[in-house]
Design a protein around this motif. Structure first.
Motif, PDB file in Angstrom:
ATOM      1  N   TYR A   6      27.683 -74.220 -42.922  1.00  0.00           N
ATOM      2  CA  TYR A   6      27.111 -73.018 -42.308  1.00  0.00           C
ATOM      3  C   TYR A   6      27.240 -71.892 -43.318  1.00  0.00           C
ATOM      4  O   TYR A   6      28.087 -71.955 -44.205  1.00  0.00           O
ATOM      5  CB  TYR A   6      27.866 -72.641 -41.029  1.00  0.00           C
ATOM      6  CG  TYR A   6      27.474 -73.470 -39.826  1.00  0.00           C
ATOM      7  CD1 TYR A   6      26.589 -72.971 -38.872  1.00  0.00           C
ATOM      8  CD2 TYR A   6      27.977 -74.752 -39.648  1.00  0.00           C
ATOM      9  CE1 TYR A   6      26.217 -73.741 -37.777  1.00  0.00           C
ATOM     10  CE2 TYR A   6      27.608 -75.518 -38.563  1.00  0.00           C
ATOM     11  CZ  TYR A   6      26.725 -75.007 -37.628  1.00  0.00           C
ATOM     12  OH  TYR A   6      26.361 -75.769 -36.555  1.00  0.00           O
ATOM     13  N   GLN A   7      26.425 -70.839 -43.163  1.00  0.00           N
ATOM     14  CA  GLN A   7      26.557 -69.665 -44.029  1.00  0.00           C
ATOM     15  C   GLN A   7      27.615 -68.755 -43.431  1.00  0.00           C
ATOM     16  O   GLN A   7      27.334 -67.985 -42.502  1.00  0.00           O
ATOM     17  CB  GLN A   7      25.222 -68.897 -44.105  1.00  0.00           C
ATOM     18  CG  GLN A   7      24.145 -69.614 -44.882  1.00  0.00           C
ATOM     19  CD  GLN A   7      24.355 -69.533 -46.390  1.00  0.00           C
ATOM     20  OE1 GLN A   7      25.331 -68.944 -46.850  1.00  0.00           O
ATOM     21  NE2 GLN A   7      23.459 -70.132 -47.144  1.00  0.00           N
ATOM     22  N   SER A  51      32.519 -67.282 -34.395  1.00  0.00           N
ATOM     23  CA  SER A  51      31.220 -66.907 -33.808  1.00  0.00           C
ATOM     24  C   SER A  51      31.209 -65.427 -33.476  1.00  0.00           C
ATOM     25  O   SER A  51      32.268 -64.802 -33.272  1.00  0.00           O
ATOM     26  CB  SER A  51      30.927 -67.726 -32.542  1.00  0.00           C
ATOM     27  OG  SER A  51      31.630 -67.179 -31.440  1.00  0.00           O
ATOM     28  N   LEU A  64      33.580 -71.969 -42.584  1.00  0.00           N
ATOM     29  CA  LEU A  64      32.200 -72.193 -42.126  1.00  0.00           C
ATOM     30  C   LEU A  64      31.364 -72.775 -43.264  1.00  0.00           C
ATOM     31  O   LEU A  64      30.601 -73.723 -43.060  1.00  0.00           O
ATOM     32  CB  LEU A  64      31.582 -70.890 -41.603  1.00  0.00           C
ATOM     33  CG  LEU A  64      32.020 -70.487 -40.193  1.00  0.00           C
ATOM     34  CD1 LEU A  64      31.568 -69.065 -39.861  1.00  0.00           C
ATOM     35  CD2 LEU A  64      31.481 -71.455 -39.142  1.00  0.00           C
TER      36      LEU A  64
END
Ligand code: G3P
Length: 218
Positions: free
Chosen positions: A138-139, A111, A133
């Motif tokens: 997720y990208q 993150s 990811l």
């Protein structure tokens, strides 16, 4: 963009180092286990092949043991980057080592908030894992652009974005377009960057025509 290779395979490291394009090496406990080699002599051997940063990861998760392990790792060579996990204890170790002039690579970043903490802790490198990811839909590359955007706002941060968990050449190309400082990838993905079918086809055509000319340079 600096190119690190994410492996502990000595033959692969030597081969890539011989291209003159290799800037460093990263390892992690899984990579070391896969090598079947003893950790400390292996890292020492890698530091003798590559003059750029060589990441060696602590194996503990508590502050006191990580700190002791870091002392052992940083004594191997000045260009060892001690790799610590992105946890409160890991960042505490990061801050202390960074204040003492040792490079620290903070790993397992998923993150932008974690990357902000690592920069504040003085990390030389933050390692966001794009492939893992992507693996959970997720990208991963969005994280790279978020971190770069945040770091650009604070020129006093010295932390370099080290794109990790790379699965394919597009991860490298897109990260380079964004201006990521470093990438680490398996040797196979670095080699994929050389390839294009039109290069192969064009070279075959040039060689065939040269043959027909009957000339030689030497
Ligand atoms: O070494 C950190 C990272 O590059 C690991 O990648 O492929 O295990 O997700 P991967």
């Amino acid at each position: 963009m600096k190119f690190f290779v994410d492996t502990a395979d000595i033959n692969e490291i030597k081969d890539l180092a011989s291209t003159g394009l290799l800037d460093g090496v990263t390892t992690n406990p899984s990579i070391i286990a896969k090598s079947g080699r003893e950790f400390l002599p292996l890292i020492k051997e890698i530091t003798e092949i590559v003059s750029g940063p060589v990441s060696a990861e602590v194996a503990a998760t508590d502050y006191y043991t990580m700190r002791k392990e870091a002392e052992v790792l940083r004594k191997i060579a000045d260009h060892v980057a001690v790799k610590v996990p992105l946890t409160p204890d890991g960042l505490k170790v990061c801050k202390e080592l960074s204040d003492e002039g040792t490079m620290v690579n903070v790993t397992l970043c998923f993150s932008a908030g974690q990357a902000l903490l690592a920069a504040k802790a003085g990390a030389a490198f933050i390692s966001p894992f794009v492939g893992r990811l992507d693996d959970i839909s997720y990208q991963g590359l969005d994280l790279i652009s978020d971190i770069l955007r945040i770091y650009e706002n604070y020129p006093d941060y010295d932390t370099e974005v080290l794109v990790a968990s790379i699965r394919n050449p597009m991860h490298i190309i897109e990260s380079a377009k964004m201006g990521a400082h470093v990438m680490t990838s398996p040797p196979s993905v670095i080699r994929q960057l050389y390839n294009h079918p039109l290069t192969d086809k064009g070279l075959a055509g040039f060689m065939a025509d040269w043959e027909k000319s009957g000339q030689s340079i030497l």
